[in-house]
Scaffold this active site. Sequence first.
Site, PDB file in Angstrom:
ATOM      1  N   GLY A  10      64.441  54.214  44.270  1.00 13.14           N
ATOM      2  CA  GLY A  10      65.140  53.653  45.428  1.00 13.14           C
ATOM      3  C   GLY A  10      64.456  53.991  46.748  1.00 13.14           C
ATOM      4  O   GLY A  10      65.120  54.298  47.734  1.00 13.14           O
ATOM      5  N   ALA A  13      60.167  50.342  48.068  1.00 12.42           N
ATOM      6  CA  ALA A  13      59.833  49.353  47.034  1.00 12.42           C
ATOM      7  C   ALA A  13      61.073  48.971  46.235  1.00 12.42           C
ATOM      8  O   ALA A  13      61.351  47.782  46.014  1.00 12.42           O
ATOM      9  CB  ALA A  13      58.739  49.900  46.116  1.00 12.42           C
ATOM     10  N   ILE A  39      64.975  64.008  43.822  1.00 11.77           N
ATOM     11  CA  ILE A  39      63.532  63.774  43.986  1.00 11.77           C
ATOM     12  C   ILE A  39      63.245  63.205  45.371  1.00 11.77           C
ATOM     13  O   ILE A  39      62.286  63.581  46.029  1.00 11.77           O
ATOM     14  CB  ILE A  39      63.008  62.831  42.876  1.00 11.77           C
ATOM     15  N   VAL A  44      57.434  58.086  54.199  1.00 17.97           N
ATOM     16  CA  VAL A  44      56.562  57.535  55.236  1.00 17.97           C
ATOM     17  C   VAL A  44      56.374  56.043  54.947  1.00 17.97           C
ATOM     18  O   VAL A  44      56.849  55.547  53.944  1.00 17.97           O
ATOM     19  CB  VAL A  44      55.195  58.250  55.287  1.00 17.97           C
ATOM     20  N   ALA A  47      54.528  51.439  59.507  1.00 20.58           N
ATOM     21  CA  ALA A  47      53.848  50.359  60.220  1.00 20.58           C
ATOM     22  C   ALA A  47      53.649  49.191  59.267  1.00 20.58           C
ATOM     23  O   ALA A  47      53.346  49.381  58.092  1.00 20.58           O
ATOM     24  CB  ALA A  47      52.503  50.844  60.744  1.00 20.58           C
ATOM     25  N   LYS A  75      55.132  45.429  66.956  1.00 19.59           N
ATOM     26  CA  LYS A  75      53.726  45.782  66.764  1.00 19.59           C
ATOM     27  C   LYS A  75      52.870  44.535  66.917  1.00 19.59           C
ATOM     28  O   LYS A  75      53.099  43.537  66.230  1.00 19.59           O
ATOM     29  CB  LYS A  75      53.569  46.389  65.357  1.00 19.59           C
ATOM     30  N   LEU A 330      54.246  52.425  45.339  1.00 21.90           N
ATOM     31  CA  LEU A 330      53.300  53.488  45.019  1.00 21.90           C
ATOM     32  C   LEU A 330      53.095  53.626  43.516  1.00 21.90           C
ATOM     33  O   LEU A 330      52.063  54.120  43.069  1.00 21.90           O
ATOM     34  CB  LEU A 330      53.804  54.809  45.608  1.00 21.90           C
ATOM     35  N   ILE A 343      53.440  48.297  52.317  1.00 17.54           N
ATOM     36  CA  ILE A 343      54.741  47.601  52.243  1.00 17.54           C
ATOM     37  C   ILE A 343      54.492  46.107  52.030  1.00 17.54           C
ATOM     38  O   ILE A 343      55.228  45.440  51.302  1.00 17.54           O
ATOM     39  CB  ILE A 343      55.582  47.905  53.491  1.00 17.54           C
TER      40      ILE A 343
HETATM   41  C1  LIG Z   1      50.653  59.040  53.928  1.00 14.01           C
HETATM   42  C2  LIG Z   1      51.256  57.686  53.729  1.00 14.01           C
HETATM   43  C3  LIG Z   1      51.422  56.831  54.827  1.00 14.01           C
HETATM   44  C4  LIG Z   1      51.940  55.540  54.640  1.00 14.01           C
HETATM   45  N1  LIG Z   1      52.048  54.686  55.701  1.00 14.01           N
HETATM   46  C5  LIG Z   1      52.385  53.413  55.485  1.00 14.01           C
HETATM   47  C6  LIG Z   1      52.424  52.477  56.541  1.00 14.01           C
HETATM   48  O1  LIG Z   1      52.212  52.809  57.695  1.00 14.01           O
HETATM   49  N2  LIG Z   1      52.721  51.193  56.244  1.00 14.01           N
HETATM   50  C7  LIG Z   1      52.989  50.785  54.976  1.00 14.01           C
HETATM   51  O2  LIG Z   1      53.190  49.602  54.752  1.00 14.01           O
HETATM   52  N3  LIG Z   1      53.025  51.670  53.966  1.00 14.01           N
HETATM   53  C8  LIG Z   1      52.717  52.951  54.191  1.00 14.01           C
HETATM   54  N4  LIG Z   1      52.750  53.839  53.159  1.00 14.01           N
HETATM   55  C9  LIG Z   1      53.209  53.422  51.856  1.00 14.01           C
HETATM   56  C10 LIG Z   1      54.709  53.393  51.813  1.00 14.01           C
HETATM   57  O3  LIG Z   1      55.235  54.644  52.131  1.00 14.01           O
HETATM   58  C11 LIG Z   1      55.136  53.024  50.422  1.00 14.01           C
HETATM   59  O4  LIG Z   1      54.430  51.908  49.988  1.00 14.01           O
HETATM   60  C12 LIG Z   1      56.561  52.637  50.406  1.00 14.01           C
HETATM   61  O5  LIG Z   1      57.343  53.588  51.042  1.00 14.01           O
HETATM   62  C13 LIG Z   1      57.036  52.447  49.016  1.00 14.01           C
HETATM   63  O6  LIG Z   1      57.237  53.669  48.413  1.00 14.01           O
HETATM   64  P1  LIG Z   1      57.899  53.616  46.993  1.00 14.01           P
HETATM   65  O7  LIG Z   1      59.249  53.056  47.135  1.00 14.01           O
HETATM   66  O8  LIG Z   1      56.950  52.977  46.068  1.00 14.01           O
HETATM   67  O9  LIG Z   1      57.955  55.165  46.550  1.00 14.01           O
HETATM   68  P2  LIG Z   1      58.925  56.350  46.987  1.00 14.01           P
HETATM   69  O10 LIG Z   1      59.320  56.266  48.399  1.00 14.01           O
HETATM   70  O11 LIG Z   1      58.227  57.605  46.536  1.00 14.01           O
HETATM   71  O12 LIG Z   1      60.230  56.152  46.119  1.00 14.01           O
HETATM   72  C14 LIG Z   1      60.276  56.513  44.759  1.00 14.01           C
HETATM   73  C15 LIG Z   1      61.699  56.433  44.261  1.00 14.01           C
HETATM   74  O13 LIG Z   1      61.720  56.703  42.875  1.00 14.01           O
HETATM   75  C16 LIG Z   1      62.717  57.664  42.597  1.00 14.01           C
HETATM   76  N5  LIG Z   1      62.376  58.418  41.410  1.00 14.01           N
HETATM   77  C17 LIG Z   1      61.209  59.017  41.101  1.00 14.01           C
HETATM   78  N6  LIG Z   1      61.299  59.638  39.922  1.00 14.01           N
HETATM   79  C18 LIG Z   1      62.549  59.413  39.469  1.00 14.01           C
HETATM   80  C19 LIG Z   1      63.265  59.811  38.319  1.00 14.01           C
HETATM   81  N7  LIG Z   1      62.730  60.605  37.373  1.00 14.01           N
HETATM   82  N8  LIG Z   1      64.548  59.420  38.181  1.00 14.01           N
HETATM   83  C20 LIG Z   1      65.136  58.629  39.123  1.00 14.01           C
HETATM   84  N9  LIG Z   1      64.513  58.233  40.228  1.00 14.01           N
HETATM   85  C21 LIG Z   1      63.229  58.626  40.406  1.00 14.01           C
HETATM   86  C22 LIG Z   1      62.764  58.516  43.851  1.00 14.01           C
HETATM   87  O14 LIG Z   1      63.945  59.246  43.952  1.00 14.01           O
HETATM   88  C23 LIG Z   1      62.634  57.440  44.906  1.00 14.01           C
HETATM   89  O15 LIG Z   1      63.901  56.855  45.115  1.00 14.01           O
HETATM   90  C24 LIG Z   1      52.294  55.131  53.337  1.00 14.01           C
HETATM   91  C25 LIG Z   1      52.186  56.016  52.266  1.00 14.01           C
HETATM   92  C26 LIG Z   1      51.673  57.279  52.445  1.00 14.01           C
HETATM   93  C27 LIG Z   1      51.567  58.192  51.262  1.00 14.01           C
END
Ligand SMILES: Cc1cc2nc3c(=O)[nH]c(=O)nc-3n(C[C@H](O)[C@H](O)[C@H](O)COP(=O)(O)OP(=O)(O)OC[C@H]3O[C@@H](n4cnc5c(N)ncnc54)[C@H](O)[C@@H]3O)c2cc1C
Length: 507
Positions: A10, A13, A39, A44, A47, A75, A330, A343
């Site tokens: 959650g 993504a 977790i 982050v 942008a 932006k 990610l 994003i």
């Molecule tokens: C340093 C950095 C800077 C960034 N800057 C930008 C930017 O400026 N612009 C941009 O477009 N993108 C940026 N990103 C990328 C952006 O942060 C991610 O693409 C976006 O937030 C999506 O993250 P996510 O949802 O894939 O993962 P996460 O935010 O890590 O979410 C993962 C989810 O999975 C859940 N989860 C994990 N394991 C389990 C489990 N065992 N059981 C239940 N739930 C679980 C977690 O609780 C969480 O809800 C950046 C990333 C990084 C690392």
Amino acid sequence: MVTRVVIVGGGSAGWMAAAALARFLGQRADIRLVESEEIGTVGVGEATIPQLRLFNARLGLDEDEFVRETAGTFKLGIEFVGWGAPDERYIHAFGTIGRDLGLIPFHHYWLRHRAEGGGASLWDFSACAQAARLNRFGRWEERPGRLPSGLNHAFHFDASLYAAYLRRYAEARGVRRTGGKVKDVVLRGEDGFVEAVVLEGDERIGGDLFLDCSGFRGLVIEQALETGYDDWSRWLPCDRALAVPCAAGGELTPYTRASARDAGWQWRIPLQHRTGNGHVYCSAFTSEDEAARVLLANLDGPALADPLPLRFVAGKRRKAWNRNCVALGLASGFMEPLESTSIHLVQSAISRLLQFFPASSIIAEEVDEYNRQTDAEWLSIRDFLAFHYWANGRDGEFWRACRDMAVPESLERRVALFRANGRIFRHSEELFAEVGWLQVMTGQGVTPTGYHPLADQLSPGQLAEFLGLARKHVDHVVGQLPSHADFIARHCAIPEPRAAASAGAGP
Ligand SMILES: Cc1cc2nc3c(=O)[nH]c(=O)nc-3n(C[C@H](O)[C@H](O)[C@H](O)COP(=O)(O)OP(=O)(O)OC[C@H]3O[C@@H](n4cnc5c(N)ncnc54)[C@H](O)[C@@H]3O)c2cc1C
């Protein structure tokens, strides 16, 4: 039949996927989302690029409400400080530059102007670049029969507020959320498809299609399905980041800043209630302590938290869609945030998934085509990002190593083509248009030796008039825009109490 969709995770993504699927498939699919508060999310990702406007519009979100709900700002591009040379800066601005004439793009006329000793900068012809320089922002009503403004915009926002906003949207449209930690992924014996995820406490959630949005760990796509990962760190050498919010200070700038540092670069993202900062660096060339020192020495105001360390390997899963699991965000891979593409990659994966959503069962040919399109998009972004490092003009061990790297042949070809006669071509699945490559190549010192011969069809007087009108148009548009801060105050400011309450939140 694919009717039960389970979203694991959650973060941005997971909730982007939940919102879009609820909006477009809500009648057909039963959508569940599992997330673990323990977790948490990466937190982050602040942008964006203009394509996000399309995503929001398809969800039917009101732009002002969205900016207010996410403490966002507008932006107009990314300012790159110290990349082409230590004391130089340029902007990769959104929108258009000049106006194409006849069969050829505008920049060939500008290249001719420059070859003949003219002094106008490429960015004199960009409304976004000029508005950014003056900290202005506004929406422009484009009308048929009138010259387009050349403006376009994206947003900076608080990623956790965005996820929360989309959660409300998705839950209101029937998405069922379960809080809990997935401890096991059950695979079907006969074909290895995912059958269910099992939570701590033994609740079992079965599904037909699983969206792995679990972040870097890739709980389903990698830990369960062992899909494999293409490591691109030889082209994108940074493997660590430190993120820290600080108090907002100075003028509210309508652009992201990416400042080169000795072993990487630092971002600055202005939000309404704070400024987001981060240092992306290569651990082979500097230590975490030194990276933190550099980050904290270059903030607008006092830090509001300790720097949050993040580790990553640039690259992507070998297959974004494997069996009945599609990885988003990610979990599908990571390319650093230099051009704010992550994003967007979530957004385009969701659009593609909607295009390829199984009619009944999952068909191998459709999965292959989904993966082919995904690979093409990722590869083109990889080349774009690698270019920033490769074509640097800085001193120091890290930057020399970047200049010496062997880049993908596709990138070499593109730069050689531009260097010859300024030609840039965009292939269908590429994210960045000609105007993006043009600015970054020009900004980092790649100078074409020639230009398109059709640019010589204008007489010197006609060329001067054409460029003069283009410049006047930019001045006219920018002259009518209010300041960025005034625009926000008038349309989408956050209420004061929340501004104060969330000032101490993590990045
Ligand atoms: C340093 C950095 C800077 C960034 N800057 C930008 C930017 O400026 N612009 C941009 O477009 N993108 C940026 N990103 C990328 C952006 O942060 C991610 O693409 C976006 O937030 C999506 O993250 P996510 O949802 O894939 O993962 P996460 O935010 O890590 O979410 C993962 C989810 O999975 C859940 N989860 C994990 N394991 C389990 C489990 N065992 N059981 C239940 N739930 C679980 C977690 O609780 C969480 O809800 C950046 C990333 C990084 C690392």
